[in-house]
Design an enzyme around this catalytic site. Sequence first.
Site, PDB file in Angstrom:
ATOM      1  N   SER A  79       0.852  -1.200   0.000  1.00  0.00           N
ATOM      2  CA  SER A  79       0.000   0.000   0.000  1.00  0.00           C
ATOM      3  C   SER A  79       0.884   1.245   0.000  1.00  0.00           C
ATOM      4  O   SER A  79       2.110   1.156   0.080  1.00  0.00           O
ATOM      5  CB  SER A  79      -0.920   0.016   1.231  1.00  0.00           C
ATOM      6  OG  SER A  79      -0.150   0.094   2.423  1.00  0.00           O
ATOM      7  N   ILE A 126       3.190   4.400  -0.324  1.00  0.00           N
ATOM      8  CA  ILE A 126       4.351   4.756  -1.134  1.00  0.00           C
ATOM      9  C   ILE A 126       4.898   3.550  -1.870  1.00  0.00           C
ATOM     10  O   ILE A 126       5.240   3.623  -3.055  1.00  0.00           O
ATOM     11  CB  ILE A 126       5.441   5.387  -0.247  1.00  0.00           C
ATOM     12  CG1 ILE A 126       4.960   6.724   0.335  1.00  0.00           C
ATOM     13  CG2 ILE A 126       6.731   5.598  -1.043  1.00  0.00           C
ATOM     14  CD1 ILE A 126       5.888   7.321   1.384  1.00  0.00           C
ATOM     15  N   SER A 168      11.992  10.057   6.505  1.00  0.00           N
ATOM     16  CA  SER A 168      10.917  11.039   6.676  1.00  0.00           C
ATOM     17  C   SER A 168      11.569  12.382   6.941  1.00  0.00           C
ATOM     18  O   SER A 168      12.726  12.452   7.366  1.00  0.00           O
ATOM     19  CB  SER A 168      10.035  10.653   7.867  1.00  0.00           C
ATOM     20  OG  SER A 168       9.143  11.696   8.204  1.00  0.00           O
ATOM     21  N   TYR A 185       8.768   7.579  16.527  1.00  0.00           N
ATOM     22  CA  TYR A 185       8.895   7.575  15.070  1.00  0.00           C
ATOM     23  C   TYR A 185      10.090   8.436  14.651  1.00  0.00           C
ATOM     24  O   TYR A 185      10.930   8.023  13.840  1.00  0.00           O
ATOM     25  CB  TYR A 185       7.608   8.110  14.450  1.00  0.00           C
ATOM     26  CG  TYR A 185       7.593   8.179  12.944  1.00  0.00           C
ATOM     27  CD1 TYR A 185       7.520   7.025  12.181  1.00  0.00           C
ATOM     28  CD2 TYR A 185       7.624   9.412  12.288  1.00  0.00           C
ATOM     29  CE1 TYR A 185       7.494   7.088  10.790  1.00  0.00           C
ATOM     30  CE2 TYR A 185       7.589   9.485  10.904  1.00  0.00           C
ATOM     31  CZ  TYR A 185       7.520   8.318  10.162  1.00  0.00           C
ATOM     32  OH  TYR A 185       7.495   8.389   8.783  1.00  0.00           O
ATOM     33  N   LYS A 240      13.628   7.205  12.796  1.00  0.00           N
ATOM     34  CA  LYS A 240      14.011   7.785  11.509  1.00  0.00           C
ATOM     35  C   LYS A 240      15.354   8.518  11.598  1.00  0.00           C
ATOM     36  O   LYS A 240      16.159   8.457  10.669  1.00  0.00           O
ATOM     37  CB  LYS A 240      12.910   8.735  11.010  1.00  0.00           C
ATOM     38  CG  LYS A 240      11.588   8.038  10.697  1.00  0.00           C
ATOM     39  CD  LYS A 240      11.742   7.011   9.586  1.00  0.00           C
ATOM     40  CE  LYS A 240      10.399   6.433   9.174  1.00  0.00           C
ATOM     41  NZ  LYS A 240      10.523   5.433   8.083  1.00  0.00           N
TER      42      LYS A 240
END
Length: 264
Positions: free
Chosen positions: A16, A18, A141, A154, A158
Site C-alpha cells: 500500500s 508509497i 521522513s 517515530y 528515523k
Amino acid sequence: MASIAQKRIWITGASSGIGEALTYELSKRGCKLIISARNISALEGVKSNCTNPNDVYILPLDLADFSIMDIKSKEALKAFGGIDILINNAGISQRSLIIETDFDVYQKLMEINYLGTIALTKALLPHFTARQSGHFVCVTSLMGKFGSPLRSGYCGAKHALHGFFDVLRMEHDLDFIKVTLVCPGFIQTNIAKNALVGDGSAQKEEDSATQNGMPANVLAQKMIKAIEKEKFEVYIGGKEALAVYIKRFFPKLLHKIVLRSKVT
C-alpha cells in the site's frame, strides 16, 4: 544520470501507500520487481495491477522477524538472478505523547522502522560488495531531520536510519555502493490510520495534513528521479520540507513554528 529502467529492484512495504505507488511506476519502466510486505493478498492485488505483472515476484516479509532476513534475501536474489536496488520503504508511524506512550510501543517502532531495516540491509550487503555494485534506498521522513509532537518514537527511529546509512555510504564508497535517503513530508497514504497510539493500538483515524498531502504517485515519480541521479539525500513534500533548512540555521525559530502549528 543512470536510468532505472530494466533494473532488478526489491521494495519493502509494497502492499500500500508509497511502496504500492513505487511498484506501479517502476513496472511501467520495465523493472523486475520483488515486492514485500506481510499482507500477501494485498501484494497479489498490487501485482495484478502492474503494467508487467509477469516481472513481479511476491516475497512475504515481516521486518520484525530479524532471523529470516538471510533466508529471504537468498530467495529474493534467486527471483531474477540478482538485485540492483533495495528500497527500504516499510515502516509504521506513531501519534501519542511521550508521557502516555508505553515503552513497548517504542520498542516496536525501533524493531520495525530501524532494526528490521538494518537486518535486511546487512543480509543483502555481501551481494552488493561481491558485485562491487548496488544501491540502497531508504525511505525515512522529514521527521528524520527534525522533531514534531506526538511522534517521539517515530522521529527517533528515523533519525537513527540517517546515522546508519550515512556511515554505510562512507564505509562502502570504494565498493561502488550507493545510498539515497528519501525524506517525504505529508503524503496521501494510510500512515496516520495505521499509526500507533500510546497503548500500541492503531489510531484508525486520518489527519488533515496527510489527507491534504502530496499524492503517493507524485512522490514515487520524484523518488525515481532522485534514485537515478544517485542523490545522497532528498526532501520531498510541500512547505513542510522548508523546515529542514529552518532547523539547520534557525532551530529556535522552528521550535516556535512547530509549537504554534495545529498539525497532528
